[in-house]
Write an enzyme that holds these catalytic residues in place. Structure first.
Site, short mmCIF file in Angstrom:
data_model
loop_
_atom_site.label_atom_id
_atom_site.label_comp_id
_atom_site.label_asym_id
_atom_site.label_seq_id
_atom_site.Cartn_x
_atom_site.Cartn_y
_atom_site.Cartn_z
CE LYS A 156 23.35 33.87 -10.27
NZ LYS A 156 22.44 35.25 -9.93
CB SER A 181 18.79 34.88 -11.40
OG SER A 181 19.86 35.50 -10.96
CB SER A 204 18.93 37.14 -8.01
OG SER A 204 18.38 37.33 -8.93
#
Length: 276
Positions: free
Chosen positions: A78, A153, A177
């Protein structure tokens, strides 16, 4: 055998048996990224040269008979995990040209375990969002139906695993997330207990709440990955002093008698009947 559809466990065994090389395994993922990334908007940065170098090193270690927990396994990060000499944007144009001079602790641990780090995945900017639509570099698409959101997210990380662009991927979870995109993309997402995995080198969304986890294809793979990333870190005073477990030990244990509690506040007015 489609190389980019394997699990960590099966890929490791095939690498050990020399059915294919770490470089061949990586190239299968790089080919998939080239085919699908423009449509799904998963990777903001593909660190091809670095990954090929790591795969070559993994092949040399395998040839010499050495073994590491994630040797030769392609993993995506990420894009809020700091990576030395590789762009880290937090999916924000504010950091579009930011190149860290250090690795996040999790990145260091993955490298030490022999992982091949493919690149950095899209997310809601600064990890603020739950849909995957709020990146300054455009929304991530759900691979099962691109008209649907992938959740956020950690949208790009979840989609990278679901669409076979990486074998596993790191994520972070403050208020869902990891859990949301895992659910929306049919992947295994793990939000460890706060402090189980170091936050050092992670661009924070909310430091007192952020948990560092990952996405995999199976629960067993998730345990194998947590075995590498969990543990005390001197760079993060909030990491737990509790001894790390081997998280694969209880995968086949009986769950009879275990109860799952659901807060009554979840059953609010207007809740969808199917969810209730």
């Amino acid at each position: 055998m489609n190389l980019n559809e394997l699990t960590i466990k099966s890929a490791k065994q095939n690498l050990k048996d020399k059915k294919f090389s770490a470089t061949e395994l990586l190239n299968a993922y790089l080919d998939q990224i080239e085919k699908k990334n423009s449509d799904l908007n998963v990777f903001l940065t593909v660190s091809k040269e670095e990954a090929l170098s790591q795969a070559k090193k993994a092949d040399e270690l395998i040839k010499s008979g050495q073994d590491l927990p994630l040797l030769g396994i392609p993993i995506a990060l990420k894009d809020i995990f700091s990576t030395k000499n590789i762009r880290t944007t937090a999916a924000s144009k504010v950091l579009e040209d930011y190149i860290p001079v250090f690795d996040a602790t999790v990145v260091t641990k993955l490298k030490q375990a022999g992982a091949v780090l493919i690149g950095k995945t899209n997310c809601d900017a600064w990890a603020h969002g739950s849909s995957g639509e709020n990146s300054d570099f455009g929304p991530t698409k759900n691979p099962w139906d691109t008209s649907y959101i992938p959740g956020g997210s950690s949208s790009g990380s979840a989609v990278s695993v679901a669409a076979n662009l990486s074998l596993a991927a790191t994520g972070t979870d403050t208020g869902g997330s990891i859990r949301l995109p895992a659910s929306f993309t049919n992947t295994v997402g793990l939000k460890p207990t706060y402090g189980r995995v170091s936050r050092s080198g992670i661009i924070a969304m909310a430091s007192s709440l952020d948990s560092i986890g990952h996405f995999t294809k199976t629960v067993e793979d998730s345990a194998l990955l947590l075995n590498v990333t969990a543990g005390k870190d001197e760079l993060d005073a909030t990491t737990s002093l509790k001894r790390e477990d081997d998280y694969t030990n209880d995968l086949s244990s009986d769950i009879k008698g275990i109860k799952i509690g659901i807060p009554k506040e979840y059953f609010a007015k207007g809740l969808d009947k199917e969810i209730k």
